[in-house]
Scaffold this active site. Structure first.
Site, PDB file in Angstrom:
ATOM      1  N   MET A 193       0.862  -1.180   0.000  1.00  0.00           N
ATOM      2  CA  MET A 193       0.000   0.000   0.000  1.00  0.00           C
ATOM      3  C   MET A 193       0.895   1.226   0.000  1.00  0.00           C
ATOM      4  SD  MET A 193      -3.086  -1.082   2.574  1.00  0.00           S
ATOM      5  CE  MET A 193      -4.039   0.346   2.084  1.00  0.00           C
ATOM      6  N   GLN A 219       8.208  -5.219  -5.239  1.00  0.00           N
ATOM      7  CA  GLN A 219       7.265  -4.901  -6.311  1.00  0.00           C
ATOM      8  C   GLN A 219       7.776  -3.749  -7.165  1.00  0.00           C
ATOM      9  OE1 GLN A 219       3.249  -2.810  -5.987  1.00  0.00           O
ATOM     10  NE2 GLN A 219       2.588  -4.949  -6.111  1.00  0.00           N
ATOM     11  N   CYS A 267      -2.375  -0.470  -9.221  1.00  0.00           N
ATOM     12  CA  CYS A 267      -2.468   0.856  -8.595  1.00  0.00           C
ATOM     13  C   CYS A 267      -3.453   1.744  -9.348  1.00  0.00           C
ATOM     14  CB  CYS A 267      -1.093   1.518  -8.559  1.00  0.00           C
ATOM     15  SG  CYS A 267      -1.124   3.159  -7.794  1.00  0.00           S
ATOM     16  N   HIS A 284      -7.231  -7.892  -7.198  1.00  0.00           N
ATOM     17  CA  HIS A 284      -8.059  -7.008  -6.376  1.00  0.00           C
ATOM     18  C   HIS A 284      -9.433  -6.929  -7.029  1.00  0.00           C
ATOM     19  CE1 HIS A 284      -8.565  -3.444  -3.627  1.00  0.00           C
ATOM     20  NE2 HIS A 284      -9.568  -3.265  -4.472  1.00  0.00           N
TER      21      HIS A 284
END
Length: 314
Positions: free
Chosen positions: A8, A68, A98, A168
């Site tokens: 995050m 990442q 993102c 996600h």
């Protein structure tokens, strides 16, 4: 069954990863994304985001950490992935999830889900550049504006040689607005032959089991739910509803605050702690009271005197 800690950006950094993995229940973590543009980044830039590379790619609690990266140029992504691998990375993850406007505007993250051919080229280039012994995974959303290319993107990752895929359960335009559409993750799971990990809107044990039922995934990635309730992974594993008490949270808060004071510029230290308290107050009434008191404080000594007098780190 695995429980993963999500990346995050601007929130779940190496300091919070350290504390949450000490509390327990997490199988592995993923760093915040490292932005790749047109050059191979120096080691110092990579270590700023992924200092765990200096500890055998593990947090202090021994939990493995994937590094990442995010970008749109296959060659630059591949060159940087090879560089990170040479630094001892345990595994590398590719960010196509993102939703931030500033990132998407520069052709990074979830906006690339409109281009499954480019996704394949990036993933294949990275896989080819990194030793086969180092796993490469990816994270995606259900799409950019809609789910029309969802399966094409998932197949691109699988065909390019990714070892696993985190999904996600929302599109880019849906951002973080509830709900998460876990049933679409099941469609992806049935369409490809690599492990799929479900992510999004998991705040409780009940959410966890509902996500598993709808997504048909055994492995789950936890994000904001872990920041709000740091014992969530342990509660899921143990099948218990009882979270850490506010008293039990104090050593962990102090542990985090000490790291913030060590690694963050003085003018931003208070803001970093308040950011976590802002999440915790949805779970702990006491956090709301403390947040109300410290929100106007700007000096670290003032915050320490109020919150952590006579308290010991975990």
């Amino acid at each position: 069954m695995r429980l993963l800690l999500a990346p995050m950006e601007g929130l779940l950094d190496f300091m919070l990863r350290d504390v949450l993995t000490r509390i327990g229940g997490i199988d592995h973590c993923v760093t915040e994304f490292i932005r790749i543009t047109n050059t191979v980044l120096p080691k110092r830039s990579i270590l700023r985001i992924a200092p765990e590379l200096q500890n055998d790619s593990k947090t202090a609690a021994g939990v493995p950490v994937k590094v990442q990266i995010l970008g749109s140029d296959p060659i630059c992504m591949a060159d940087n992935a090879a560089h990170i691998a040479s630094m001892g990375a345990w595994a590398i993850d590719l960010n196509f999830g993102c939703p931030a406007k500033t990132v998407n505007r520069h052709r990074g993250g979830a906006v690339l889900l409109d281009e499954p051919e480019l996704i394949f080229d990036i993933a294949r280039a990275v896989r080819s550049a990194v030793p086969a012994s180092i796993p490469i995974s990816a994270k995606m959303r259900l799409g950019c504006n809609d789910t029309g290319k969802m399966l094409d993107c998932a197949r691109a990752f699988a065909d390019a040689g990714m070892q696993e895929l985190v999904v996600h359960g929302r599109t880019k335009v849906q951002g973080y607005k509830p709900p998460a559409y876990w049933h679409h993750i099941a469609e992806i799971k049935h369409a490809i032959n690599i492990p799929v990990i479900a992510n999004g809107e998991i705040w409780s044990i009940e959410d966890y089991w509902q996500c598993r039922r709808e997504s048909e995934c055994d492995d789950i990635m936890l994000g904001r739910g872990m920041v709000q309730n740091p014992a969530l992974a342990l509660m899921i594993r143990q099948g218990e509803q009882e979270k850490l008490s506010w008293s039990q949270m104090q050593p962990w808060l102090l542990q985090f605050w000490l790291q913030v004071q060590q690694h963050v510029d003085a003018r931003h230290q208070g803001g970093r702690l308040k950011q976590w308290f802002n999440y915790l107050r949805d779970e702990y009434p006491e956090a709301s009271e403390d947040f109300a008191m410290i929100r106007t404080m700007t000096k670290a000594d003032e915050i320490s005197a109020y919150l952590f007098a006579d308290r010991k780190a975990a």
